[in-house]
Design a protein around this motif. Structure first.
Motif, PDB file in Angstrom:
ATOM      1  N   LEU A  86       0.821  -1.217   0.000  1.00  0.00           N
ATOM      2  CA  LEU A  86       0.000   0.000   0.000  1.00  0.00           C
ATOM      3  C   LEU A  86       0.842   1.247   0.000  1.00  0.00           C
ATOM      4  CD1 LEU A  86      -2.946  -0.464   2.448  1.00  0.00           C
ATOM      5  CD2 LEU A  86      -3.042   0.742   0.318  1.00  0.00           C
ATOM      6  N   ASP A  87       1.692   1.336  -0.966  1.00  0.00           N
ATOM      7  CA  ASP A  87       2.678   2.385  -0.855  1.00  0.00           C
ATOM      8  C   ASP A  87       2.430   3.546  -1.797  1.00  0.00           C
ATOM      9  OD1 ASP A  87       2.995   0.359  -2.538  1.00  0.00           O
ATOM     10  OD2 ASP A  87       4.929  -0.250  -1.799  1.00  0.00           O
ATOM     11  N   PHE A  88       1.169   3.866  -2.037  1.00  0.00           N
ATOM     12  CA  PHE A  88       0.885   5.104  -2.758  1.00  0.00           C
ATOM     13  C   PHE A  88       0.749   6.195  -1.704  1.00  0.00           C
ATOM     14  CE2 PHE A  88      -1.148   1.689  -5.274  1.00  0.00           C
ATOM     15  CZ  PHE A  88      -0.309   1.741  -6.364  1.00  0.00           C
ATOM     16  N   PHE A  89       1.870   6.789  -1.344  1.00  0.00           N
ATOM     17  CA  PHE A  89       1.910   7.641  -0.162  1.00  0.00           C
ATOM     18  C   PHE A  89       0.917   8.784  -0.186  1.00  0.00           C
ATOM     19  CE2 PHE A  89       5.932   6.971   2.474  1.00  0.00           C
ATOM     20  CZ  PHE A  89       5.675   5.620   2.490  1.00  0.00           C
ATOM     21  N   ARG A 135       0.323   7.753   3.717  1.00  0.00           N
ATOM     22  CA  ARG A 135       1.597   8.166   4.310  1.00  0.00           C
ATOM     23  C   ARG A 135       1.556   8.137   5.829  1.00  0.00           C
ATOM     24  NH1 ARG A 135       1.703  13.695   3.821  1.00  0.00           N
ATOM     25  NH2 ARG A 135       1.536  13.470   1.593  1.00  0.00           N
TER      26      ARG A 135
END
Lengths: 478, 318
Positions: A86-89, A135
């Motif tokens: 889930l790293d779409f900040f 984030r």
């Protein structure tokens, strides 16, 4: 749901990463165990569609699925939970659910989708606002949300690849609770880990991989001795005695309370005599390298070393050798000569290149570096780079902090490097090194500090340890 | 009141190209590509917009020429980035210099001549509203377009699947790709969309706000666009506020000329230190341990650059 893996093989060049793997899982939480390089991640990548196998097939509910396509695997209900998901900040949680969703025009049904996700969150008792940006979530929260995203996309089989490497104890507890709940609902979970304590705690069955093959299938209750004897090669007891030198410059290492595993009750201050080689053992992804970095960074809030109870050490009394040679240790585009000039430059304002060159020439001979003073670092082999790093060690008595000193080296170069390190052993105050290779720890340490996850689980002289016991410690078994 | 009204009318029409360009660059950067050639693209598109309009006597043709050229330049940049794996910054910078010099060379015959004019188009009824009528509804079509683009581009980026896919690709190409998004196509799409808007902005200089062509006709506007995008936190609305504020300062500077020369020279410079301050502030409030900043300030000024902005795509993405 039932998954059958039939005769899967995959090789990279001459290396058989997976060899004739057969596996059938019908329910529960299944562990994939094995040392680094045993073929776990290759198998995971084949199941999740990132790699196409050389041969073999995978059947879901008796029908073969198309391999080598992540999309196909997802649509067959296979979900992979990454270590860093889930790293779409800059996207909100809701938005990251929508990325790559199968539905057309998800924004038209936003209300329904939001409702569905909220009820999922509620069901698994995760209290997170859907509009917060990714984030601001912790890694643990991100993994939990990602798990729900997989479920939301219809995953019936979830693969967790080393899920807990960055978890706090609380996060781990929450995660395990969610996993149990899922498993009761009939979702198959494949749990890839080399932390045996976690496997024992949560898994119903397990397969052990070794050299790319499944060597053993087990079910609860697990027998830890059996797992050890299968997972690791047979260890013979060593007869080497640790030398104890009565010398000056004894030193002590102080750890913070939070560095010590809550599972054990050990002291956080240790005295050692000069010349002791201390090995920080730990699995890949554990914090064993971090302790060496902490010593070097000389921050007051970190673990520290003292000599003869003097309060603090100067930075130039340490020699720190980072694990990634070209990223943090050497300058790829600079020559050997310039490297020596650089370490000279911290002492003098004007460099005498003639004497530097003389110095380099003698070091090239002494450390058997196969290069000229004009060679650039990126042109050298890994072993030569490592020897360059060692040749840059200061002449003065110092504390050597060597992060994975033989990482990526072949057996001969590794041996060579260790000869050079040990040659300095009597001259230096201490040699501290970290390694993920238990054999290396065993062979060269006088004292072994075992690190599991982020914390120290054991500090012992080697003569009261066995390789098995180190392997147990780093796997989290006390 | 009349003074305020006149000032606002001037600001809105003067900011037309800036608004279009800022939105174009924002879309491009949301997808992960810094179109650093903005300065050059705007300049050469201003020229070709003018040439197109002059030679055919249709302003629309001029706008179309400029858009096509802008799209072409940005296509080249994204091709270099995606397929040749070259550095976006380097390619963009070289293109800037090339386009500026090329426009000076090719534009020699077109310096200070007259071409077709764009006329104002008052929107019936709405333009009769006192104050707002003349401020908002008595402009040329291209100015209306610039105003409409602000909410449209926001909606596109935030409320459509394409916009989401573009943002996801700009945030984390690997994750986006593993979720089945064609990252390369999205990067190309956003970059070319942004580039064509930059082209449109260039043409609206030479055909509207700064009518005609001369050497270095749009000097520095490209750099200002790049700065305003950062100021705007990659959000079209905030970027528009930035662009209009910049326009306001310019108008004030012109008006101040009659009063004091020093002030008129300082005013146009104000946005730059302000921008640096905003950037520092954004960095500050984005840090996790900062909790004492009021929420509404974070909501207005927060926001971060797309995580993969300016970076090459990972090799595994096909």
């Amino acid at each position: 749901m039932k998954i059958q893996i039939k005769n899967i093989s995959k090789s990279f060049g001459n290396v058989h990463a997976n060899k004739n793997i057969d596996l059938e899982i019908k329910s529960g939480i299944h562990a994939l165990l094995g040392e680094n390089g045993a073929g776990k991640s290759t198998l995971v990548k084949i199941i999740s569609g990132q790699f196409a196998p050389d041969n073999g097939q995978i059947l879901i509910n008796e029908t073969p699925i198309q391999l080598g396509s992540p999309k196909e695997s997802i649509s067959n209900g296979i979900g992979l939970l990454n270590q860093d998901p889930l790293d779409f900040f800059n996207l909100s949680i809701l938005e990251s659910f929508l990325v790559g969703i199968n539905e057309n025009a998800p924004y038209r049904h936003l209300k329904d989708i939001r409702k569905k996700i909220s009820s999922l969150l509620e069901k698994y008792e995760i209290k997170i606002d859907l509009d917060t940006k990714t984030r601001s979530l912790s890694i643990g929260e991100r993994q939990q949300v990602e798990l729900l995203r997989l479920l939301y996309n219809g995953a019936k089989l979830i693969i967790l690849d080393e899920p807990t490497s960055a978890f706090s104890l609380d996060q781990k507890k929450n995660m395990f609770q969610t996993l149990r709940q899922l498993s009761q609902e009939g979702i198959i979970i494949i749990f890839v880990s080399h932390k045996l304590d976690e496997v024992f705690e949560i898994c119903d069955s397990a397969s052990i991989l070794k050299y790319g093959e499944i060597v053993e299938n087990l079910v609860q209750p697990f027998d830890s001795d059996q797992i050890f004897s299968v997972m690791f090669d047979q260890f013979e007891k060593s007869s080497i005695d640790v030398e104890h030198n009565e010398r000056l410059d004894n030193f002590s290492i102080n750890f913070l309370d939070k560095d010590i595993s809550p599972q054990v009750d050990i002291s956080n201050s240790y005295d050692f005599s000069q010349g002791t080689v201390i090995g920080f053992a730990g699995l890949q992804g554990s914090s064993n390298d971090k302790f060496l970095q902490d010593f070097f960074s000389s921050d007051k809030n970190l673990s520290f070393i003292r000599i003869n109870s003097s309060t603090s050490l100067l930075k130039n009394e340490f020699y720190y050798m980072p694990a990634d040679r070209l990223e943090r240790g050497l300058f790829g585009e600079m020559t050997l000569l310039e490297h020596f000039g650089l370490s000279e430059a911290s002492k003098k304002n004007i460099l005498n290149w003639k004497s530097v060159r003389k110095h380099v020439d003698s070091k090239i001979g002494e450390f058997n570096i196969k290069a000229t003073p004009e060679s650039k670092m990126h042109e050298l082999s890994g072993g030569n780079q490592q020897r360059v790093m060692l040749s840059l060690m200061p002449q003065e008595k110092s504390i050597l902090l060597l992060e994975q000193p033989t990482r990526g080296l072949d057996v001969n170069s590794a041996h060579n490097v260790w000869e050079m390190i040990l040659a300095r052993k009597n001259q230096d105050i201490a040699v501290l090194f970290s390694s993920t290779d238990i054999d290396e720890i065993w062979e060269y340490s006088d004292v072994v500090i075992s690190v599991h996850g982020e914390t120290i689980i054991d500090v012992s002289n080697k003569n009261i340890l066995t390789k098995d016991s180190i392997a147990r410690f780093v796997s989290g078994l006390v | 009141m009349i003074l305020l009204e006149n000032t606002l009318v001037t600001v809105i029409s003067l900011s037309t190209p800036l608004i279009i360009a800022v939105i174009g660059e924002t879309i491009s950067e949301k997808g992960g590509v810094i179109n650093l050639s903005a300065e050059g693209t705007i300049m050469i598109c201003a020229l070709f917009g003018f040439i197109g309009a002059y030679e055919t006597d249709f302003a629309v043709v001029g706008f179309l020429c400029a858009m096509v050229l802008g799209a072409g330049i940005s296509f080249f940049i994204s091709y270099c980035d995606i397929n040749l794996r070259m550095d976006q910054i380097a390619v963009g910078f070289v293109l800037t210099i090339l386009c500026i010099n090329l426009s000076n060379f090719l534009g020699q015959d077109y310096v200070r001549i007259n071409g077709p004019l764009i006329t104002k188009f008052s929107i019936p009824f709405l333009s009769d509203i006192p104050f707002f009528g003349s401020v908002l509804f008595n402009h040329s079509l291209i100015t209306y377009l610039s105003i409409v683009l602000i909410p449209l581009s926001w909606l596109f980026l935030n409320k459509t699947s394409y916009g989401l896919a573009i943002r996801a690709s700009g945030e984390n190409p690997s994750s986006a790709s593993s979720r089945g998004i064609n990252v390369k196509r999205m990067r190309l799409l956003s970059c070319v969309m942004g580039g064509s808007l930059l082209g449109l902005a260039g043409a609206s200089f030479s055909l509207y706000t700064k009518y005609g062509w001369s050497e270095g006709h749009t000097t520095n506007y490209g750099w200002i666009v790049l700065a305003i995008v950062i100021f705007g936190g990659w959000n079209p609305f905030r970027a528009a506020v930035g662009a209009y504020s910049f326009g306001l300062l310019q108008v004030l500077a012109i008006k101040a000329q009659s009063v004091t020369l020093a002030l008129s020279q300082i005013l146009p410079l104000l946005p730059f230190p302000l921008m640096i301050f905003i950037l520092i502030f954004i960095q500050y409030i984005n840090r996790d341990e900062i909790k004492n900043v009021p929420k509404w300030i974070v909501a207005i000024l927060g926001g971060n650059q797309p995580q993969s902005l300016g970076k090459k795509l990972p090799e595994e993405i096909k």
